[in-house]
Write a protein that holds these residues in place. Structure first.
Motif: not given
Length: 527
Positions: A122, A191-198
């Motif tokens: 990001e 981390e995606d835009a929401t802060g969730k890791k994947r």
């Protein structure tokens, strides 16, 4: 015993013996071995608000006796140790050494793949961590699309200047690579835009590289910052001490190496010189583990803000009550000094200039107590090191930024020369600019740094001598002895240097004299 003596020197004025047989110390006493120190985190927002609106650390008193710098020997010089190493001013470095900086032998290997082991996808200028085919770890950082070469050049140039100035810094390498040089390691998270890791995918790598500049040959330019030595334990603060480190006994806000750092940051416009951009590690040498303090991340210097060109207000605090009130009551009609700066169109440099620059006004993005606690002798210590860089030295280090636009490189070097000279003029005027005291043919000698660098001569210097009682610190004037010739007196002597043109400024030079001759053991400055 020597460690206890040093502690007393750091913690409080010495009430008994002034000098010891091994003074002046060139290195810190051998460190006590530390245990398995835990890593600590520092919130960037907490650091900002506590320093901007709080009252952290011990500050200089308003009136009364100022708090002198700690962590220095009897000459007022920092000693080689976990914070600092004497380099260019003390042991002049060759051009090759200046260009080499902290290291030039360990760039990422080009013989195999680079494996991405961590990533930040990001933001405007994403980056990632890699392990090369030789199993070496590097942090890879890019330029913003709007300013190719800017942040990577600042990282390369900044690391070499701060290294030559005596600090521990990482090995920063400018690298160029193609996308097929990279491979994705297992279990890498983003981390995606929401802060969730994947889990990270190859598509993420492709999208990441689309956000950074690419040259005509399909190569990406980046800084590869080699992992520093030791076990990371988090950033040091600019105040207080680390309570789990038995060697950290002087409050950081009073260390000369941190007070003087403000002058170096002003020269290089390293306004993002916050605690979070530094790092402590535990290193082991000769079976002893101790904490070493590193400066990191110079991509926000020399006109760069890492992900864009720096703000024209660089060198001013984010916020001050006085500045806000001035803008309010003048309806914004009283522009701040930095608003008059002009910048040529050099995207690879960003916004960096020397005409409006004032070293007395420059400040980082928000206050820190080490910088605000500096005194004229701290500034002199830093200024003499800045002035030690010749025009050719500066050009050589600027060359490590590998700017393709030679006009931009020449402009950057010119600004550094002009900012250097402003620093020398400002801070050599605050104290008697004498240094490198020595005994030559029975006479006390020194360098007038103001004269050496073309700022004028401190004329009609007077030297008055006194005996020094080393047990009590009492000086007894030798009223019949005046001038540079060393009196034929065994024991300790004090020579007070003064000049009518600078009535408040003196330098007291302490000598030890015996059958083997006289030697300089101490220096005190007043202003």
């Amino acid at each position: 015993m020597r460690r206890l003596t040093l502690f007393l020197c750091l913690a409080a004025p010495l009430a008994a013996q002034r000098f010891y047989v091994d003074d002046p110390l060139d290195k810190e006493p051998p460190p006590l071995s530390v245990g398995d120190l835990l890593s600590r985190k520092l919130s960037d927002y907490y650091d900002l608000f506590s320093n901007q609106f709080g009252d952290v650390g011990e500050r200089q008193p308003r009136g009364g006796t100022p708090i002198r710098a700690l962590g220095v020997n009897t000459l007022g010089e920092p000693m080689d140790g976990g914070w600092y190493r004497k380099r260019h001013y003390y042991h002049r470095m060759s051009r090759e050494e200046l260009v080499r900086g902290p290291g030039a032998e360990n760039p990422p290997s080009a013989s195999g793949k680079w494996t991405i082991v961590a990533a930040k996808s990001e933001g405007v200028t994403p980056g990632f961590a890699i392990v090369d085919s030789e199993k070496q770890f590097y942090y890879v950082k890019f330029d913003p699309p709007s300013n190719p070469e800017m942040a990577t050049a600042a990282d390369s140039i900044g690391a070499r200047f701060f290294y030559a100035l005596g600090y521990y810094v990482p090995e920063n390498y400018l690298v160029r690579f193609r996308a097929d040089q990279l491979q994705l390691g297992p279990n890498v998270q983003v981390e995606d835009a929401t802060g969730k890791k994947r889990p990270m995918t190859q598509d993420d790598v492709t999208r990441l590289l689309r956000k950074v500049p690419v040259d005509r040959e399909g190569r990406y330019r980046a800084t590869a910052s080699r992992s520093v030595a030791g076990k990371p334990i988090g950033p040091p603060r600019y105040h207080g001490t680390r309570t789990d480190d038995p060697n950290d006994i002087a409050p950081h806000e009073h260390l000369r190496v941190l007070r003087g750092l403000q002058v170096f940051c002003a020269w290089l416009d390293h306004d993002d010189s916050r605690a979070i951009n530094n790092l402590d590690t535990v290193v082991t040498e000769d079976g002893v583990s101790y904490v070493r303090h590193y400066l990191l991340d110079f991509g926000s210097a020399l006109g760069s803000a890492t992900n864009r060109a720096n703000s024209p207000r660089s060198g001013d605090y984010f916020f001050t009550w006085k500045g806000s009130a001035a803008q309010l009551f003048t309806l914004g009609l009283k522009p701040p000094y930095w608003a008059f700066a002009q910048y040529p169109d050099h995207p690879s440099v960003g916004l960096f200039e020397s005409k409006v620059f004032d070293p007395e006004k420059w400040v980082p993005e928000y206050p820190n107590p080490s910088f605000t606690n500096r005194l004229p002798d701290d500034e002199f210590w830093a200024a003499k090191q800045v002035m030690a860089f010749s025009d050719d030295d500066i050009a050589a280090i600027v060359g490590t930024g590998q700017l393709s636009n030679q006009k931009a490189a020449a402009y950057l070097a010119q600004c550094l020369r002009e900012r250097r000279d402003k620093i020398g003029m400002a801070y050599f005027a605050k104290v008697l600019p004498f240094d490198r005291f020595r005994i030559q043919s029975g006479r006390l000698g020194w360098d007038d740094l103001s004269q050496k660098h073309g700022f004028g001569v401190v004329g009609n210097v007077q030297v008055h001598w006194a005996r020094l009682d080393n047990q009590t610190g009492i000086r007894t004037p030798l009223s019949d002895v005046i001038g540079e010739s060393v009196p034929a007196v065994n024991g300790y002597l004090a020579a007070e240097l003064s000049a009518p043109s600078r009535p408040r400024q003196t330098v007291i030079v302490y000598l030890r004299q015996n059958a083997q001759g006289a030697s300089v053991v101490g220096v005190d400055r007043t202003w």
